[in-house]
Design an enzyme around this catalytic site. Structure first.
Site, PDB file in Angstrom:
ATOM      1  N   ASP A 133       0.855  -1.189   0.000  1.00  0.00           N
ATOM      2  CA  ASP A 133       0.000   0.000   0.000  1.00  0.00           C
ATOM      3  C   ASP A 133       0.890   1.239   0.000  1.00  0.00           C
ATOM      4  O   ASP A 133       2.032   1.189   0.443  1.00  0.00           O
ATOM      5  CB  ASP A 133      -0.854   0.035   1.279  1.00  0.00           C
ATOM      6  N   ARG A 183      -1.713   0.007  -8.569  1.00  0.00           N
ATOM      7  CA  ARG A 183      -3.076   0.400  -8.177  1.00  0.00           C
ATOM      8  C   ARG A 183      -3.102   1.931  -8.127  1.00  0.00           C
ATOM      9  O   ARG A 183      -2.211   2.535  -7.528  1.00  0.00           O
ATOM     10  CB  ARG A 183      -3.426  -0.159  -6.801  1.00  0.00           C
ATOM     11  N   HIS A 226     -14.340   4.811  -5.773  1.00  0.00           N
ATOM     12  CA  HIS A 226     -15.800   4.637  -5.691  1.00  0.00           C
ATOM     13  C   HIS A 226     -16.481   5.778  -6.396  1.00  0.00           C
ATOM     14  O   HIS A 226     -17.681   5.978  -6.228  1.00  0.00           O
ATOM     15  CB  HIS A 226     -16.258   4.611  -4.232  1.00  0.00           C
TER      16      HIS A 226
HETATM   17  C1  LIG Z   1      -8.935  -0.694  -3.085  1.00  0.00           C
HETATM   18  C2  LIG Z   1      -8.441   0.581  -2.517  1.00  0.00           C
HETATM   19  C3  LIG Z   1      -7.156   0.644  -2.004  1.00  0.00           C
HETATM   20  C4  LIG Z   1      -6.664   1.850  -1.494  1.00  0.00           C
HETATM   21  N1  LIG Z   1      -5.343   1.927  -1.123  1.00  0.00           N
HETATM   22  C5  LIG Z   1      -4.840   3.133  -0.766  1.00  0.00           C
HETATM   23  C6  LIG Z   1      -3.446   3.305  -0.524  1.00  0.00           C
HETATM   24  O1  LIG Z   1      -2.643   2.366  -0.614  1.00  0.00           O
HETATM   25  N2  LIG Z   1      -2.994   4.545  -0.180  1.00  0.00           N
HETATM   26  C7  LIG Z   1      -3.850   5.625  -0.085  1.00  0.00           C
HETATM   27  O2  LIG Z   1      -3.384   6.740   0.190  1.00  0.00           O
HETATM   28  N3  LIG Z   1      -5.172   5.475  -0.294  1.00  0.00           N
HETATM   29  C8  LIG Z   1      -5.680   4.280  -0.633  1.00  0.00           C
HETATM   30  N4  LIG Z   1      -7.025   4.164  -0.886  1.00  0.00           N
HETATM   31  C9  LIG Z   1      -7.962   5.264  -0.503  1.00  0.00           C
HETATM   32  C10 LIG Z   1      -8.065   6.314  -1.588  1.00  0.00           C
HETATM   33  O3  LIG Z   1      -6.879   7.061  -1.649  1.00  0.00           O
HETATM   34  C11 LIG Z   1      -9.241   7.267  -1.312  1.00  0.00           C
HETATM   35  O4  LIG Z   1      -9.020   7.947  -0.111  1.00  0.00           O
HETATM   36  C12 LIG Z   1     -10.588   6.587  -1.239  1.00  0.00           C
HETATM   37  O5  LIG Z   1     -10.699   5.578  -2.182  1.00  0.00           O
HETATM   38  C13 LIG Z   1     -11.729   7.596  -1.508  1.00  0.00           C
HETATM   39  O6  LIG Z   1     -11.582   8.148  -2.777  1.00  0.00           O
HETATM   40  P1  LIG Z   1     -12.554   7.827  -4.015  1.00  0.00           P
HETATM   41  O7  LIG Z   1     -11.671   7.554  -5.183  1.00  0.00           O
HETATM   42  O8  LIG Z   1     -13.522   6.778  -3.685  1.00  0.00           O
HETATM   43  O9  LIG Z   1     -13.225   9.221  -4.317  1.00  0.00           O
HETATM   44  P2  LIG Z   1     -14.045  10.225  -3.413  1.00  0.00           P
HETATM   45  O10 LIG Z   1     -14.223  11.436  -4.263  1.00  0.00           O
HETATM   46  O11 LIG Z   1     -13.391  10.402  -2.085  1.00  0.00           O
HETATM   47  O12 LIG Z   1     -15.411   9.481  -3.185  1.00  0.00           O
HETATM   48  C14 LIG Z   1     -16.317   9.202  -4.229  1.00  0.00           C
HETATM   49  C15 LIG Z   1     -17.584   8.612  -3.628  1.00  0.00           C
HETATM   50  O13 LIG Z   1     -17.273   7.361  -3.018  1.00  0.00           O
HETATM   51  C16 LIG Z   1     -18.002   7.181  -1.816  1.00  0.00           C
HETATM   52  N5  LIG Z   1     -17.030   7.146  -0.700  1.00  0.00           N
HETATM   53  C17 LIG Z   1     -15.697   7.378  -0.762  1.00  0.00           C
HETATM   54  N6  LIG Z   1     -15.131   7.208   0.443  1.00  0.00           N
HETATM   55  C18 LIG Z   1     -16.139   6.868   1.285  1.00  0.00           C
HETATM   56  C19 LIG Z   1     -16.178   6.560   2.666  1.00  0.00           C
HETATM   57  N7  LIG Z   1     -15.085   6.562   3.421  1.00  0.00           N
HETATM   58  N8  LIG Z   1     -17.383   6.248   3.209  1.00  0.00           N
HETATM   59  C20 LIG Z   1     -18.507   6.213   2.467  1.00  0.00           C
HETATM   60  N9  LIG Z   1     -18.525   6.491   1.137  1.00  0.00           N
HETATM   61  C21 LIG Z   1     -17.343   6.828   0.552  1.00  0.00           C
HETATM   62  C22 LIG Z   1     -18.924   8.363  -1.720  1.00  0.00           C
HETATM   63  O14 LIG Z   1     -20.127   7.998  -2.346  1.00  0.00           O
HETATM   64  C23 LIG Z   1     -18.197   9.436  -2.506  1.00  0.00           C
HETATM   65  O15 LIG Z   1     -19.059  10.413  -2.996  1.00  0.00           O
HETATM   66  C24 LIG Z   1      -7.523   2.989  -1.435  1.00  0.00           C
HETATM   67  C25 LIG Z   1      -8.811   2.917  -1.961  1.00  0.00           C
HETATM   68  C26 LIG Z   1      -9.262   1.756  -2.513  1.00  0.00           C
HETATM   69  C27 LIG Z   1     -10.628   1.743  -3.109  1.00  0.00           C
END
Ligand SMILES: Cc1cc2nc3c(=O)[nH]c(=O)nc-3n(C[C@H](O)[C@H](O)[C@H](O)COP(=O)(O)OP(=O)(O)OC[C@H]3O[C@@H](n4cnc5c(N)ncnc54)[C@H](O)[C@@H]3O)c2cc1C
Length: 306
Positions: A133, A183, A226
């Site tokens: 990660d 990723r 997401h």
């Molecule tokens: C498989 C996976 C691995 C990851 N690994 C890392 C990593 O190694 N290092 C790192 O820095 N980050 C990691 N992340 C987290 C990532 O950086 C984001 O902080 C996180 O995915 C939220 O961003 P988003 O792309 O979903 O967009 P956003 O704009 O934050 O969210 C889009 C939509 O997703 C939904 N959503 C997002 N987060 C939430 C929540 N917490 N609760 C409820 N609904 C939510 C909501 O509907 C929101 O409107 C990972 C995420 C995923 C999916």
């Protein structure tokens, strides 16, 4: 973004941490994001997901260990996880995510690398993939460089890039040249303006640009988000460029947008669920709270009802 920074700052204060970890009020919310405390239960959740067609990446929660003993304990736990996955029914569907600071990165690159190589060697005969990660920006260069050093011996590894960092375009080219799996995420840590974009629109734009590069040139990339608008734009791009659906995977976090996870799977895409488990859930949980104001509103309402 301001809200996210405030929550991340507040959650790092020890009275806040104490209040949240000691109170049973937060447990239902924690269990929305975390599979459970123990390996047996978490593996059964992983197997159910795999039976339903999802890939899974298991993450034993824990980061920033301060002693060699803790790092060695994490190593032993991960060895057990690898053996359990490797001897189970779904070893082709379940892989592992790990934080290099759990293996002792704060004690030195040499310590973490020794431990990481040990795990990769252990996982290799089972054909299990292990992803490092990406943590806060102070670790970015060390993580990318670690993957560059170990990849020739252990192609069963890769890492994560964050679209909020200015440096990510360069890292993307570095890792594309290396040929390791990547990723792509937006980024979950509190970063200063000197290293990261602070406005959501730019982070989103960078995400789309970098995801398109990965879809065209990456080795089985993971598009981890997401964000429905981004997913929809990328689906059009995939269609227009005739990118095969089995040449990449979507990844989402356990407990977030299950509807979207199911929809993508039903449309014939590959979808992997990131499944964290273990007792050290607090840092992971606070990053999830910070991502979405509604999560905090939900908690505040529950507290007021008591
Ligand atoms: C498989 C996976 C691995 C990851 N690994 C890392 C990593 O190694 N290092 C790192 O820095 N980050 C990691 N992340 C987290 C990532 O950086 C984001 O902080 C996180 O995915 C939220 O961003 P988003 O792309 O979903 O967009 P956003 O704009 O934050 O969210 C889009 C939509 O997703 C939904 N959503 C997002 N987060 C939430 C929540 N917490 N609760 C409820 N609904 C939510 C909501 O509907 C929101 O409107 C990972 C995420 C995923 C999916």
């Amino acid at each position: 973004m301001i809200f996210r920074s405030l929550i991340l700052k507040a959650s790092s204060l020890s009275p806040v941490k104490k209040a949240i970890t000691k109170s049973s009020l937060f447990r239902p919310m924690v269990s929305r994001f975390v599979a459970g405390d123990d390996l047996d239960h978490s593996l059964s959740v992983a197997e159910d997901l795999a039976t339903n067609g999802f890939g899974v990446s298991l993450d034993l929660l824990g980061e920033n260990v301060a002693t060699l003993e803790e790092a060695t304990r994490a190593l032993a736990s991960y060895e057990e996880i690898i053996d359990r996955i490797g001897k189970g029914r779904h070893k082709d569907k379940i892989n592992i995510s790990i934080k290099l600071t759990a293996l002792g990165l704060d004690l030195g690159d040499d310590v973490a690398e020794r431990h990481y190589r040990h795990l990769l060697r252990h996982a290799q005969p089972y054909g299990i993939f292990i992803r490092a990660d990406m943590e806060a920006s102070e670790y970015t260069e060390r993580t990318v460089a670690m993957i560059e050093r170990v990849f020739a011996d252990f192609p069963n590894t890769g890492t994560v890039l964050q679209s909020y960092l200015y440096r990510t375009d360069d890292d993307l080219e570095r890792l594309l040249r290396l040929g390791s799996r990547i990723r792509l995420v937006k980024g979950a840590y509190l970063e200063p303006e000197t290293v990261a974009y602070r406005d959501k629109a730019t982070v989103d734009d960078m995400y789309v640009t970098e995801a398109k590069k990965l879809l065209l040139r990456g080795k089985y990339p993971a598009i981890a988000t997401h964000d429905e608008a981004i997913i929809s734009e990328l689906k059009d791009f995939i269609e227009e460029n005739k990118i095969p659906r089995d040449s990449f995977e979507w990844q989402m976090l356990f407990g977030i947008r299950r509807d979207l996870q199911n929809d993508l799977l039903e449309e014939g895409f590959k979808v992997r669920v990131y499944l964290p488990f273990g007792e050290a859930w607090y840092p992971y949980f606070s990053r999830r709270l910070a991502e979405r104001p509604a999560n905090l509103v939900f908690i505040t309402k529950s507290l007021l009802k008591k």
